[in-house]
Write an enzyme that holds these catalytic residues in place. Structure first.
Site, PDB file in Angstrom:
ATOM      1  CG  ASP A  16       5.302  -1.732  -2.115  1.00  0.00           C
ATOM      2  OD1 ASP A  16       5.399  -2.868  -1.624  1.00  0.00           O
ATOM      3  OD2 ASP A  16       6.127  -1.257  -2.921  1.00  0.00           O
ATOM      4  CG  ASP A  18      10.792  -4.368  -0.437  1.00  0.00           C
ATOM      5  OD1 ASP A  18      11.191  -3.753   0.560  1.00  0.00           O
ATOM      6  OD2 ASP A  18      10.713  -5.623  -0.486  1.00  0.00           O
TER       7      ASP A  18
END
Length: 238
Positions: A16, A18
């Site tokens: 991931d 963010d």
């Protein structure tokens, strides 16, 4: 590092972006402030609309086009279209306003650099296993300093649903040509990243840059395989 499940040998990793490598919310807030200021400077009529209208138009877009909830670019541009339509813009003037305002947002949304130590860890990992990124957002990888760290970056869109839906995990697995159970996904969100990865057959590592990691304060229905104290601990796993 804390283990919650037994790990299989790791042949690839997905990440991931963010809130895993950087705290995302402050950049979004700043980007929106810059976008609204730009709009009010060039189209003063938008000042009378403000954020309440923005939120209302956003609800309307999601209701009218549900697929937009997975595509942050399409969603924001559609809301801008409603904002500028509300002040009477049409045709080329409308398209120009949408484009310039979105470009202002996107510039500030990606106006930062990921810490050097994270880039170093990713490059060390990439010498051992293939790395890919799976994100619900739309950050500019090159501008934040992660260009070249991943073989591929998957962004949620109107045709590829956001995490925790399995779409991006399944596509990454096919492109990696590695069994899902041999891929470790690293992310901050216990629902979107951890549960999404586990339900897709991946292994999951929990790591958050944007907050203190405390399972008792998190909403979760699936435990990760491991929780990391630092991203560099990934180097111990391969």
């Amino acid at each position: 590092m804390k283990y919650y499940r037994r790990l299989n040998p790791i042949q690839a990793m997905t990440f991931d972006l963010d809130d895993t490598f950087y705290a995302n919310h402050p950049y979004i807030v700043e980007a929106e402030q810059q976008m609204f200021a730009f709009m009010q400077q060039h189209w003063p009529e938008t000042a009378s609309l403000g954020k309440p209208a923005w939120r209302q138009f956003r609800r309307e877009v999601v209701r009218e086009t549900p697929a937009c909830r997975h595509d942050m670019i399409a969603l924001r541009r559609a809301v801008l279209a409603k904002m500028f339509g509300a002040i009477g813009l049409t045709g080329d003037a409308l398209a120009d306003a949408i484009s310039r305002s979105y470009d202002t947002f996107y510039f500030h949304r990606s106006h930062f650099k990921v810490p050097d130590e994270y880039v170093t860890v990713l490059k060390q990992l990439a010498h051992k296993v293939p790395l890919m990124a799976i994100t619900n957002g739309n950050v500019d990888i090159a501008r934040i300093g992660l260009d070249g760290c991943f073989e591929r970056v998957y962004h949620a869109s109107s045709t590829m649903r956001s995490k925790p839906f399995p779409d991006m995990f399944e596509l990454a697995c096919r492109d990696l040509k590695v069994p899902a159970q041999s891929i470790l996904h690293v992310g901050d969100n216990l629902e979107k990243d951890v549960a999404g990865a586990v339900m897709a057959g991946f292994q999951a590592a929990w790591y958050a840059e944007n907050r203190t990691m405390n399972l008792n304060r998190e909403q979760a229905h699936l435990l990760p395989h491991i929780a990391l104290d630092s991203l560099s601990e990934l180097l111990q796993l391969i």
